[in-house]
Design an enzyme around this catalytic site. Sequence first.
Site, PDB file in Angstrom:
ATOM      1  N   HIS A  33       0.837 -10.995   2.153  1.00 26.21           N
ATOM      2  CA  HIS A  33       0.774  -9.560   2.472  1.00 26.21           C
ATOM      3  C   HIS A  33       0.600  -9.369   3.968  1.00 26.21           C
ATOM      4  CE1 HIS A  33      -3.434 -10.819   2.501  1.00 26.21           C
ATOM      5  NE2 HIS A  33      -3.668  -9.773   3.279  1.00 26.21           N
ATOM      6  N   ASP A  90      -1.797  -6.784   6.419  1.00 25.52           N
ATOM      7  CA  ASP A  90      -2.890  -5.827   6.282  1.00 25.52           C
ATOM      8  C   ASP A  90      -2.321  -4.462   6.656  1.00 25.52           C
ATOM      9  OD1 ASP A  90      -4.450  -7.968   5.612  1.00 25.52           O
ATOM     10  OD2 ASP A  90      -5.410  -8.150   7.564  1.00 25.52           O
ATOM     11  N   HIS A 100       0.714 -12.905   5.854  1.00 23.81           N
ATOM     12  CA  HIS A 100      -0.193 -14.042   5.702  1.00 23.81           C
ATOM     13  C   HIS A 100      -0.604 -14.178   4.247  1.00 23.81           C
ATOM     14  CE1 HIS A 100      -2.651 -10.477   6.710  1.00 23.81           C
ATOM     15  NE2 HIS A 100      -3.610 -11.015   5.953  1.00 23.81           N
ATOM     16  N   ARG A 160     -14.069 -21.996  -0.628  1.00 25.62           N
ATOM     17  CA  ARG A 160     -13.922 -21.355   0.688  1.00 25.62           C
ATOM     18  C   ARG A 160     -14.354 -19.889   0.627  1.00 25.62           C
ATOM     19  NH1 ARG A 160      -9.166 -18.680   2.806  1.00 25.62           N
ATOM     20  NH2 ARG A 160      -9.387 -18.506   5.061  1.00 25.62           N
TER      21      ARG A 160
HETATM   22  C1  LIG Z   1      -9.464  -0.969   3.933  1.00 25.92           C
HETATM   23  C2  LIG Z   1      -8.704  -1.606   3.094  1.00 25.92           C
HETATM   24  C3  LIG Z   1      -7.713  -2.629   3.481  1.00 25.92           C
HETATM   25  C4  LIG Z   1      -7.329  -3.230   2.161  1.00 25.92           C
HETATM   26  C5  LIG Z   1      -7.359  -2.031   1.255  1.00 25.92           C
HETATM   27  C6  LIG Z   1      -8.700  -1.448   1.619  1.00 25.92           C
HETATM   28  O1  LIG Z   1      -8.836  -0.124   1.213  1.00 25.92           O
HETATM   29  C7  LIG Z   1      -9.812  -2.285   0.994  1.00 25.92           C
HETATM   30  C8  LIG Z   1      -9.382  -3.736   0.713  1.00 25.92           C
HETATM   31  C9  LIG Z   1      -8.401  -4.277   1.733  1.00 25.92           C
HETATM   32  C10 LIG Z   1      -7.604  -5.430   1.186  1.00 25.92           C
HETATM   33  C11 LIG Z   1      -8.316  -6.785   1.304  1.00 25.92           C
HETATM   34  C12 LIG Z   1      -7.398  -7.890   0.780  1.00 25.92           C
HETATM   35  C13 LIG Z   1      -5.936  -7.750   1.183  1.00 25.92           C
HETATM   36  C14 LIG Z   1      -5.464  -6.281   1.089  1.00 25.92           C
HETATM   37  C15 LIG Z   1      -3.975  -6.191   1.399  1.00 25.92           C
HETATM   38  C16 LIG Z   1      -5.840  -5.671  -0.227  1.00 25.92           C
HETATM   39  O2  LIG Z   1      -5.153  -5.576  -1.223  1.00 25.92           O
HETATM   40  O3  LIG Z   1      -7.120  -5.183  -0.157  1.00 25.92           O
HETATM   41  C17 LIG Z   1      -6.341  -5.447   1.992  1.00 25.92           C
HETATM   42  C18 LIG Z   1      -5.991  -3.968   2.091  1.00 25.92           C
HETATM   43  C19 LIG Z   1      -4.984  -3.662   3.172  1.00 25.92           C
HETATM   44  O4  LIG Z   1      -5.036  -4.183   4.290  1.00 25.92           O
HETATM   45  O5  LIG Z   1      -4.109  -2.880   2.859  1.00 25.92           O
HETATM   46  O1  LIG Z   2      -8.976 -15.454   3.112  1.00 21.73           O
HETATM   47  C1  LIG Z   2      -8.152 -15.353   3.999  1.00 21.73           C
HETATM   48  O2  LIG Z   2      -7.954 -16.210   4.840  1.00 21.73           O
HETATM   49  C2  LIG Z   2      -7.272 -14.135   4.078  1.00 21.73           C
HETATM   50  C3  LIG Z   2      -7.969 -12.873   3.684  1.00 21.73           C
HETATM   51  C4  LIG Z   2      -7.096 -11.708   3.905  1.00 21.73           C
HETATM   52  O3  LIG Z   2      -5.970 -11.793   4.299  1.00 21.73           O
HETATM   53  C5  LIG Z   2      -7.635 -10.381   3.629  1.00 21.73           C
HETATM   54  O4  LIG Z   2      -8.743 -10.267   3.042  1.00 21.73           O
HETATM   55  O5  LIG Z   2      -6.950  -9.391   3.995  1.00 21.73           O
HETATM   56 FE   LIG Z   3      -5.093  -9.896   4.901  1.00 20.62          FE
END
Ligand SMILES: C=C1C[C@]23C[C@@]1(O)CC[C@H]2[C@@]12CCC[C@@](C)(C(=O)O1)[C@H]2[C@@H]3C(=O)O
Ligand SMILES: O=C(O)CCC(=O)C(=O)O
Ligand SMILES: [Fe+2]
Length: 375
Positions: free
Chosen positions: A232, A234, A288, A298
């Site tokens: 994905h 961010d 990533h 981890r």
């Molecule tokens: C602030 C945020 C970024 C995130 C979506 C969220 O509302 C809360 C969780 C975040 C996260 C963490 C893991 C990867 C990710 C893609 C996901 O599904 O939840 C990210 C979100 C994001 O960056 O879109």
């Molecule tokens: O665990 C990791 O290295 C990646 C975590 C991550 O990409 C995320 O939480 O958005």
């Molecule tokens: Fe991420």
Amino acid sequence: MSAPSQLSKDPRNNYFDFGAARQVPETHMWEGLYEHPVVDGGVRAGEDAVPVVDMQDPRAAEAVARASEQWGVFLLEGHGIPSELLARVEAGIAGMFALPTPEKMRAERQDGEPYGYGLPHIASYSSKATWSEGYTLSPASLRAELRRVWPDAGEDYRHFCDVMEEFHRQMRAVADKLTVLFLAALGLAGEQIAAVEAERKIVETMSETVTMHLNWYPKCPDPKRALGMTTHTDSGFFTFVMQSHVPGMQLFRRGPDRWVGVPPGALIVNIGDLFQILTNGRFRSAYHRAVVNRDNARVSVAYHLGPPADVKVAPLREAVGAGKPAYRTVTWREYIVVRKEAFATGGSALEMVSLSPDDHDDEGDGADHISEIPS
Ligand SMILES: C=C1C[C@]23C[C@@]1(O)CC[C@H]2[C@@]12CCC[C@@](C)(C(=O)O1)[C@H]2[C@@H]3C(=O)O
Ligand SMILES: O=C(O)CCC(=O)C(=O)O
Ligand SMILES: [Fe+2]
């Protein structure tokens, strides 16, 4: 009560016991994870070396600009956060995830709720389950949130809250300093920022909307077939990822297609999609994923920064210059919906909000736009 996707996969007991698994079951087995080679991204890796930015360096803004344009990721040094604090954060998180499942499940994230124990949104977009557990938290409601796990508010609770609040305090200060570097990297000086409403709003509100996502990746008996976190980008402005001493994050790079392993130790900074939009495509978000390993569990913490959910984000006037805006205006809330659609079709959410999709060049070096989610 609906269970997070990975927890609902095993109909026998309603959650999957990673500790007891001697093999990776079909539900957690991913195809094609190693279609592209994996290379090391350490300092001596030549063109695969993940860029490093030392915040203390007088030329840090230039390094931030280069890394954000060419990689969308860099390792941050000179940030001043003591490694001893990072070790306490890691130990605290490992301790929380080591609690019995029913205790963590008291804090299970409910449908439509932003915070709680459970996998991130993207985990539910794939049919396969990831080898991980997660917990999403807002620093603003951390103590109330964690009372769900520790209703007695005892010593473990108080200790974990203290550690995470100290981490947040220090990360917030680093985020503010890095924001100044980002703006300098974009050629925006302090007075300009104060004068321009959009920039001022961004700087002022960003650290109020922090979300922390804690990741726990258990040891895996067959790590080549399992995945810790799906590929994905961010979605916000930028994210700090702390991945302590066990590596696991990999970045996708083009030309030739490959996964670059991010060396452990330093704080990682990821550019998010909304920052790509804000900078009119000058800074790039990076695909990533997180892989797992046989010998070590981890922990990682992602500290996500972005605008309030309903604030409109459009390319900055200064970034567009005499050219055209490359993206339409979106709010973070809208963008998350677009990204869900993109996952369903295997496309790129950024391309879906792009104003001139035909202008994108999908070939070339690693900085180029990727129009499909890499497998
Ligand atoms: C602030 C945020 C970024 C995130 C979506 C969220 O509302 C809360 C969780 C975040 C996260 C963490 C893991 C990867 C990710 C893609 C996901 O599904 O939840 C990210 C979100 C994001 O960056 O879109
Ligand atoms: O665990 C990791 O290295 C990646 C975590 C991550 O990409 C995320 O939480 O958005
Ligand atoms: Fe991420």
